[in-house]
Scaffold this motif. Sequence first.
Motif, PDB file in Angstrom:
ATOM      1  N   ASP A  82      -6.387  29.684  -9.670  1.00 25.16           N
ATOM      2  CA  ASP A  82      -6.109  28.715  -8.618  1.00 25.16           C
ATOM      3  C   ASP A  82      -4.620  28.625  -8.285  1.00 25.16           C
ATOM      4  OD1 ASP A  82      -5.226  27.542 -10.925  1.00 25.16           O
ATOM      5  OD2 ASP A  82      -6.640  25.871 -10.885  1.00 25.16           O
ATOM      6  N   THR A  83      -3.825  29.584  -8.811  1.00 24.85           N
ATOM      7  CA  THR A  83      -2.390  29.600  -8.529  1.00 24.85           C
ATOM      8  C   THR A  83      -2.052  30.824  -7.700  1.00 24.85           C
ATOM      9  OG1 THR A  83      -1.890  28.471 -10.625  1.00 24.85           O
ATOM     10  CG2 THR A  83      -0.082  29.651  -9.556  1.00 24.85           C
ATOM     11  N   ASP A  84      -1.473  30.609  -6.525  1.00 25.47           N
ATOM     12  CA  ASP A  84      -1.048  31.743  -5.706  1.00 25.47           C
ATOM     13  C   ASP A  84       0.039  32.533  -6.436  1.00 25.47           C
ATOM     14  OD1 ASP A  84      -2.755  31.104  -3.625  1.00 25.47           O
ATOM     15  OD2 ASP A  84      -1.252  29.888  -2.580  1.00 25.47           O
ATOM     16  N   CYS A  85      -0.051  33.854  -6.350  1.00 24.04           N
ATOM     17  CA  CYS A  85       0.953  34.703  -6.993  1.00 24.04           C
ATOM     18  C   CYS A  85       1.201  35.939  -6.130  1.00 24.04           C
ATOM     19  CB  CYS A  85       0.501  35.116  -8.398  1.00 24.04           C
ATOM     20  SG  CYS A  85       1.734  36.109  -9.270  1.00 24.04           S
ATOM     21  N   THR A  86       2.173  35.816  -5.246  1.00 24.68           N
ATOM     22  CA  THR A  86       2.586  36.984  -4.454  1.00 24.68           C
ATOM     23  C   THR A  86       3.745  37.705  -5.111  1.00 24.68           C
ATOM     24  OG1 THR A  86       4.029  35.594  -3.095  1.00 24.68           O
ATOM     25  CG2 THR A  86       1.791  35.977  -2.294  1.00 24.68           C
ATOM     26  N   LYS A  87       4.452  36.992  -6.003  1.00 29.57           N
ATOM     27  CA  LYS A  87       5.544  37.621  -6.747  1.00 29.57           C
ATOM     28  C   LYS A  87       5.507  37.163  -8.204  1.00 29.57           C
ATOM     29  CE  LYS A  87       8.848  38.331  -2.979  1.00 29.57           C
ATOM     30  NZ  LYS A  87      10.234  38.086  -2.516  1.00 29.57           N
ATOM     31  N   LEU A  88       5.747  38.098  -9.089  1.00 26.41           N
ATOM     32  CA  LEU A  88       5.826  37.825 -10.527  1.00 26.41           C
ATOM     33  C   LEU A  88       7.075  38.503 -11.060  1.00 26.41           C
ATOM     34  CD1 LEU A  88       4.561  36.993 -13.328  1.00 26.41           C
ATOM     35  CD2 LEU A  88       3.437  39.230 -13.312  1.00 26.41           C
ATOM     36  N   SER A  89       7.862  37.790 -11.846  1.00 19.77           N
ATOM     37  CA  SER A  89       9.069  38.396 -12.415  1.00 19.77           C
ATOM     38  C   SER A  89       9.307  37.874 -13.822  1.00 19.77           C
ATOM     39  CB  SER A  89      10.295  38.132 -11.533  1.00 19.77           C
ATOM     40  OG  SER A  89      10.563  36.746 -11.439  1.00 19.77           O
ATOM     41  N   PHE A  90       9.936  38.700 -14.639  1.00 23.20           N
ATOM     42  CA  PHE A  90      10.253  38.349 -16.027  1.00 23.20           C
ATOM     43  C   PHE A  90      11.267  39.361 -16.542  1.00 23.20           C
ATOM     44  CE2 PHE A  90       6.482  40.950 -15.719  1.00 23.20           C
ATOM     45  CZ  PHE A  90       6.735  41.995 -16.577  1.00 23.20           C
ATOM     46  N   SER A  91      11.783  39.130 -17.718  1.00 24.25           N
ATOM     47  CA  SER A  91      12.771  40.061 -18.278  1.00 24.25           C
ATOM     48  C   SER A  91      12.467  40.335 -19.745  1.00 24.25           C
ATOM     49  CB  SER A  91      14.186  39.495 -18.136  1.00 24.25           C
ATOM     50  OG  SER A  91      14.330  38.306 -18.905  1.00 24.25           O
ATOM     51  N   TYR A  92      12.820  41.530 -20.146  1.00 32.56           N
ATOM     52  CA  TYR A  92      12.767  41.883 -21.561  1.00 32.56           C
ATOM     53  C   TYR A  92      14.101  41.605 -22.241  1.00 32.56           C
ATOM     54  CZ  TYR A  92       8.258  44.140 -20.896  1.00 32.56           C
ATOM     55  OH  TYR A  92       6.936  44.375 -20.629  1.00 32.56           O
ATOM     56  N   GLY A  97      15.041  43.711 -16.230  1.00 37.06           N
ATOM     57  CA  GLY A  97      14.154  42.771 -15.572  1.00 37.06           C
ATOM     58  C   GLY A  97      13.063  43.490 -14.802  1.00 37.06           C
ATOM     59  N   VAL A  98      11.865  42.926 -14.792  1.00 38.42           N
ATOM     60  CA  VAL A  98      10.712  43.540 -14.138  1.00 38.42           C
ATOM     61  C   VAL A  98      10.179  42.590 -13.079  1.00 38.42           C
ATOM     62  CG1 VAL A  98       8.345  44.377 -14.470  1.00 38.42           C
ATOM     63  CG2 VAL A  98      10.101  44.878 -16.177  1.00 38.42           C
ATOM     64  N   GLY A  99       9.742  43.157 -11.962  1.00 41.24           N
ATOM     65  CA  GLY A  99       9.140  42.359 -10.911  1.00 41.24           C
ATOM     66  C   GLY A  99       7.885  43.022 -10.364  1.00 41.24           C
ATOM     67  N   SER A 112       8.763  46.741  -9.757  1.00 37.20           N
ATOM     68  CA  SER A 112      10.191  47.037  -9.631  1.00 37.20           C
ATOM     69  C   SER A 112      10.882  46.820 -10.967  1.00 37.20           C
ATOM     70  CB  SER A 112      10.839  46.145  -8.559  1.00 37.20           C
ATOM     71  OG  SER A 112      10.769  44.773  -8.936  1.00 37.20           O
ATOM     72  N   ILE A 113      12.005  47.484 -11.140  1.00 29.64           N
ATOM     73  CA  ILE A 113      12.836  47.318 -12.335  1.00 29.64           C
ATOM     74  C   ILE A 113      14.257  47.025 -11.879  1.00 29.64           C
ATOM     75  CG2 ILE A 113      13.769  48.411 -14.406  1.00 29.64           C
ATOM     76  CD1 ILE A 113      11.262  50.026 -14.638  1.00 29.64           C
ATOM     77  N   ILE A 210       8.659  33.405 -17.445  1.00 26.36           N
ATOM     78  CA  ILE A 210       7.675  34.092 -16.615  1.00 26.36           C
ATOM     79  C   ILE A 210       7.648  33.356 -15.278  1.00 26.36           C
ATOM     80  CG2 ILE A 210       5.258  34.731 -16.362  1.00 26.36           C
ATOM     81  CD1 ILE A 210       5.057  34.694 -19.445  1.00 26.36           C
ATOM     82  N   ASN A 211       8.115  33.994 -14.233  1.00 26.33           N
ATOM     83  CA  ASN A 211       8.274  33.347 -12.931  1.00 26.33           C
ATOM     84  C   ASN A 211       7.186  33.774 -11.973  1.00 26.33           C
ATOM     85  OD1 ASN A 211      10.926  32.216 -13.722  1.00 26.33           O
ATOM     86  ND2 ASN A 211      11.592  34.349 -13.635  1.00 26.33           N
ATOM     87  N   ILE A 212       6.387  32.817 -11.523  1.00 24.60           N
ATOM     88  CA  ILE A 212       5.289  33.070 -10.591  1.00 24.60           C
ATOM     89  C   ILE A 212       5.617  32.371  -9.269  1.00 24.60           C
ATOM     90  CG2 ILE A 212       2.853  32.602 -10.112  1.00 24.60           C
ATOM     91  CD1 ILE A 212       2.332  32.931 -13.097  1.00 24.60           C
ATOM     92  N   GLU A 213       5.576  33.156  -8.195  1.00 26.73           N
ATOM     93  CA  GLU A 213       5.861  32.604  -6.868  1.00 26.73           C
ATOM     94  C   GLU A 213       4.657  32.822  -5.955  1.00 26.73           C
ATOM     95  OE1 GLU A 213       9.640  33.863  -5.217  1.00 26.73           O
ATOM     96  OE2 GLU A 213      10.328  34.449  -7.206  1.00 26.73           O
TER      97      GLU A 213
END
Length: 213
Positions: A82-92, A97-99, A112-113, A210-213
Amino acid sequence: THAGWSPQAQRDIGVYDVDNINGLIGNDTNNFWRDSTYDNTWHNLYTSTAKLSEYARSKKNYKMKASSGPVSFLKEDKVTGDTDCTKLSFSYSQMYGVGFTYNPETAMYERSINGKPHLSQTGKAFPAKNIIIYDVPNYTLNDGQNKGRQDLQNTGEGEGWYVSMGKAEKITWSKKSRTSKTVYKRADGTELEVNPGVTYIQIIPKGNSINIE
């Protein structure tokens, strides 16, 4: 399949009787080759699934089928969460960083890296249909070699996200022991089944956002 190992990995391969093909030792090395087209350093070691499969079957007598996979797949696509997710990003780490950006035309997430498309040397992209992501504690191995090798505490349980078809949903994960399978479940306690397609399981250091947009 590996090229070299840490002292801990070398020990554990023996302790847990792990089928393995080593790119740096013995007859196993015949399944690997060097290609300096894109990289003229020691990072240019290659193999192929065809070579590895034939070698594992004919020379190693390894089992070629698993009783179950890491995840269960649905027969056809299903939109959940129930959460829209057109972009996801996080980092190791601070340097890595990964997107993922959702493409509704293909129903895939383009990877993307560090802000640039994740592509092979030949320009091939690596999109994903499904992404499972969660974080666990990590620490530097005390192996006496001071190479900064990391280990992950991936036994136990915790929370994460399943992302697919432009949506994200909360999930849980649990792994009872080193030799047991990681089990993913939805919030209602049922086992997670993912859409058919390429699936990334991203395990990142504890505390990284963990970033969800």
